[in-house]
Design an enzyme around this catalytic site. Sequence first.
Site, short mmCIF file in Angstrom:
data_model
loop_
_atom_site.label_atom_id
_atom_site.label_comp_id
_atom_site.label_asym_id
_atom_site.label_seq_id
_atom_site.Cartn_x
_atom_site.Cartn_y
_atom_site.Cartn_z
N HIS A 49 1.30 -1.00 0.03
CA HIS A 49 -0.41 0.10 0.16
C HIS A 49 0.46 1.20 0.11
O HIS A 49 2.46 1.66 -0.06
CB HIS A 49 -0.55 -0.28 1.56
CG HIS A 49 -0.19 0.12 2.60
ND1 HIS A 49 0.18 -1.24 3.71
CD2 HIS A 49 0.61 0.46 3.38
CE1 HIS A 49 0.19 -0.70 4.72
NE2 HIS A 49 1.09 0.07 4.42
C1 T46 Z 1 2.87 1.12 6.49
C2 T46 Z 1 3.59 -0.25 6.63
C3 T46 Z 1 5.07 0.10 7.59
C4 T46 Z 1 -3.60 -0.66 14.06
O1 T46 Z 1 -5.16 -0.76 14.66
N1 T46 Z 1 -3.18 0.58 14.17
C5 T46 Z 1 -2.11 0.83 13.39
O2 T46 Z 1 -1.34 2.23 13.53
C6 T46 Z 1 -1.29 -0.08 12.26
C7 T46 Z 1 -0.35 0.46 11.58
C8 T46 Z 1 -2.04 -0.88 12.34
N2 T46 Z 1 -3.30 -1.20 13.08
C9 T46 Z 1 -4.02 -3.00 12.37
C10 T46 Z 1 -5.04 -2.23 10.73
C11 T46 Z 1 -4.78 -4.05 11.02
O3 T46 Z 1 -5.95 -4.81 10.87
O4 T46 Z 1 -3.21 -3.79 12.59
C12 T46 Z 1 -3.58 -4.17 11.61
C13 T46 Z 1 -2.55 -5.01 10.82
O5 T46 Z 1 -2.17 -3.83 9.25
P1 T46 Z 1 -1.48 -3.01 8.08
O6 T46 Z 1 -2.25 -5.03 7.46
O7 T46 Z 1 -1.85 -2.38 8.00
O8 T46 Z 1 0.03 -3.79 8.06
P2 T46 Z 1 1.09 -3.70 7.22
O9 T46 Z 1 2.48 -4.50 7.86
O10 T46 Z 1 0.48 -4.45 6.27
O11 T46 Z 1 1.43 -2.23 7.24
C14 T46 Z 1 1.96 -1.91 8.41
C15 T46 Z 1 1.12 0.22 8.49
O12 T46 Z 1 -0.16 -0.52 8.24
C16 T46 Z 1 1.58 1.11 7.37
O13 T46 Z 1 1.21 2.12 7.86
O14 T46 Z 1 3.39 2.02 6.45
O15 T46 Z 1 3.02 -1.10 8.56
#
Ligand code: T46
Length: 132
Positions: A49
């Site tokens: 993303h």
């Molecule tokens: C990014 C990369 C480097 C939260 O509730 N609060 C938060 O601050 C974050 C980051 C995530 N979440 C929840 C949302 C999802 O249900 O945690 C779950 C996993 O998040 P996500 O699928 O977005 O994680 P990544 O590893 O794909 O991405 C993350 C960050 O979301 C993103 O901003 O730049 O790490």
Amino acid sequence: MQVVKYMFQPHGDERGQLVALEEFNDIPFKIKRVYYMYDTGEGVVRGNHAHKSLEQILICIHGSCKIKLDNGTEQKVVPLEKPYEGLYVANNMWREMYDFSSDAVLMVLASELYDENDYIRDYNEFIDFIKK
Ligand code: T46
């Protein structure tokens, strides 16, 4: 495409190492949020993303992983292998995190609170967004 990698100053002595990070001194923005990921399974790719306005610093404080950055025209792969190096990821940058070692802890310092509306999760939408 310019990759900005910070080398933080470890304060080492006979007891070991300590790295201190201060907003605006070591980190180029106010740190509003810190999160980290660990126990990442073999072969897993995270991210996929971009963000409309969020800026972040990624630090693999234990183990190693790779970050692929894509600004829509160019791609760069940056290995993160040391707890004193931090990768700056600007807004409008597609990112993928992969090749996590089993002991990897990837910590992220973020300039904004969590906001799902800031995410662009579709690559074609990302390309359209940066053209505007
Ligand atoms: C990014 C990369 C480097 C939260 O509730 N609060 C938060 O601050 C974050 C980051 C995530 N979440 C929840 C949302 C999802 O249900 O945690 C779950 C996993 O998040 P996500 O699928 O977005 O994680 P990544 O590893 O794909 O991405 C993350 C960050 O979301 C993103 O901003 O730049 O790490």
